[in-house]
Motif scaffolding. Structure first.
Motif, PDB file in Angstrom:
ATOM      1  N   HIS A  13      27.719 125.910  76.738  1.00  0.00           N
ATOM      2  CA  HIS A  13      28.715 126.846  77.276  1.00  0.00           C
ATOM      3  C   HIS A  13      28.049 128.122  77.801  1.00  0.00           C
ATOM      4  O   HIS A  13      28.365 128.596  78.892  1.00  0.00           O
ATOM      5  CB  HIS A  13      29.750 127.205  76.199  1.00  0.00           C
ATOM      6  N   ASN A  18      29.964 130.419  80.277  1.00  0.00           N
ATOM      7  CA  ASN A  18      31.174 130.554  79.468  1.00  0.00           C
ATOM      8  C   ASN A  18      30.942 131.482  78.274  1.00  0.00           C
ATOM      9  O   ASN A  18      29.828 131.942  78.044  1.00  0.00           O
ATOM     10  CB  ASN A  18      31.628 129.172  78.974  1.00  0.00           C
ATOM     11  N   LYS A  42      33.505 138.177  82.589  1.00  0.00           N
ATOM     12  CA  LYS A  42      34.554 137.435  81.865  1.00  0.00           C
ATOM     13  C   LYS A  42      34.704 137.952  80.448  1.00  0.00           C
ATOM     14  O   LYS A  42      35.800 138.015  79.898  1.00  0.00           O
ATOM     15  CB  LYS A  42      34.182 135.932  81.803  1.00  0.00           C
ATOM     16  N   ASP A 155      41.569 132.131  72.735  1.00  0.00           N
ATOM     17  CA  ASP A 155      41.263 131.437  73.996  1.00  0.00           C
ATOM     18  C   ASP A 155      39.794 131.510  74.407  1.00  0.00           C
ATOM     19  O   ASP A 155      39.444 131.223  75.551  1.00  0.00           O
ATOM     20  CB  ASP A 155      42.160 131.969  75.123  1.00  0.00           C
ATOM     21  N   ASP A 157      36.014 130.189  74.907  1.00  0.00           N
ATOM     22  CA  ASP A 157      35.616 128.825  75.284  1.00  0.00           C
ATOM     23  C   ASP A 157      35.134 128.009  74.088  1.00  0.00           C
ATOM     24  O   ASP A 157      35.402 126.822  73.983  1.00  0.00           O
ATOM     25  CB  ASP A 157      34.524 128.872  76.362  1.00  0.00           C
TER      26      ASP A 157
END
Ligand code: AMP
Ligand code: MG
Length: 316
Positions: A13, A18, A42, A155, A157
């Motif tokens: 990830h 991510n 992010k 939420d 990853d």
């Protein structure tokens, strides 16, 4: 899933840009590839963290300092030798490799090597330094267990469940100047311990209106219930049978609904370790408010009181 399976999925990830929540010895971190500005963007978004608040970059090898900083300061290696892996973050002039978003546009970067086998293995397998703030929504309570992360960042990853964080409060943050070091955020490693390696020296006349380290914000670490400090800001309306107490001394506990004894051994370090987990339990309990006993502001007590004052700040 075994912990090594979790780490290898998590590393994939990170490589893909991510976000992964993972355990460190201080608190759980929300990690992204520190060299990937999109991944870091992010991260700010998920955490709802203002982009003026720089991230700490986590490394698994001291050698990484050479890549991430422009620094030939031998004191860093002396500090690393003594305190790494461990809860000490050192602020250093950054190299061009570190994206500006990581440092909130500052010319410096905060670096530390975490003392947690899962965190170190994750960094190694990801093949990059990992930028990670605590894995909570901005301004809220830091997580010391995987389930705390789930409460605030369900939420993400991927979440590695690596048990409970042993230190329980964030790293001590220092910066270096010509004559010594300054503390930007108090933590479990104390001023006295660092002074055994290099002298303490606070630069005079710094413009105090500039936030040098957002760890200096007045309100932070706030639980979702009002928190008041004993002997400081207890309002008249408190109904003690509806209150939870964070107790250091173990004294005068009878009138409270729930008592969290933070340091059965009377040791301030134990108190720091248990602090956030105890506040999380009181958040989840049916008490209406949290009352915290104050502790002596010496050694680790400085960091504990710093957290408590910030948590209670908006209830003044
Ligand atoms: P955390 O939310 O525990 O990851 O806290 C990271 C904190 O490290 C920030 O809020 C800042 O207080 C501090 N920090 C990180 N990088 C820097 C830097 N380059 N200069 C000053 N403080 C920094
Ligand atoms: Mg934090």
């Amino acid at each position: 899933m075994t912990i090594s399976q979790q780490i290898s999925i998590a590393a994939k990830h990170i490589k893909e840009g991510n976000l992964v929540a993972f355990p460190t010895e201080t608190v759980y971190g929300l990690g992204a590839d520190a060299l990937n500005p999109y991944a870091v963007a992010k991260l700010f978004e998920l955490k709802e963290r203002p982009t003026f608040d720089p991230l700490i970059v986590h490394i698994a090898s001291v050698e990484e300092i050479k890549r991430l900083t422009v620094n030939n300061d031998n004191r860093v290696y002396e500090l690393a030798e003594r305190f790494w892996p461990g809860p000490l973050t050192i602020i250093l002039p950054k190299s061009n490799l570190v994206p500006d978003i990581v440092t909130a546009g500052l010319p410096t970067v905060g670096i530390r090597m975490p003392d947690h086998p899962v965190a170190i293995e994750l960094i190694r397998q990801s093949g990059c330094p990992i930028a990670a703030p605590s894995a909570n929504k901005f301004g809220q309570l830091s997580p010391t267990q995987a389930k705390h992360v789930n409460k605030q960042l369900s939420d993400v990853d991927f979440l590695i469940d690596g048990g409970e964080s042993a230190v329980g409060i964030e790293s001590t943050i220092i910066s270096l100047n010509e004559k010594g070091f300054e503390i930007l955020r108090h933590g479990i490693i104390t001023k006295e311990e660092i002074e055994e390696i290099i002298p303490y020296y606070a630069v005079p006349d710094r413009d105090k209106t500039n936030i040098v380290s957002p760890g200096m914000l007045k309100s932070h670490y706030s639980p979702n219930k009002p928190i008041y400090l004993l002997d400081k800001n207890i309002p008249d309306f408190i109904d003690y049978p509806k209150a939870g107490l964070l107790s250091f001394s173990g004294k005068d506990t009878a009138k409270y609904k729930i008592v969290e004894l933070l340091a059965p051994d009377g040791n301030l370090k134990t108190c720091a370790v248990n602090l956030f987990a105890a506040i999380h339990r009181l958040e989840e309990s049916d008490v209406d408010y949290i009352i915290a006993e104050t502790v002596p502001e010496v050694g680790v007590g400085i960091a504990i009181m710093d957290k408590l004052k910030k948590a209670a700040y908006r209830y003044k």
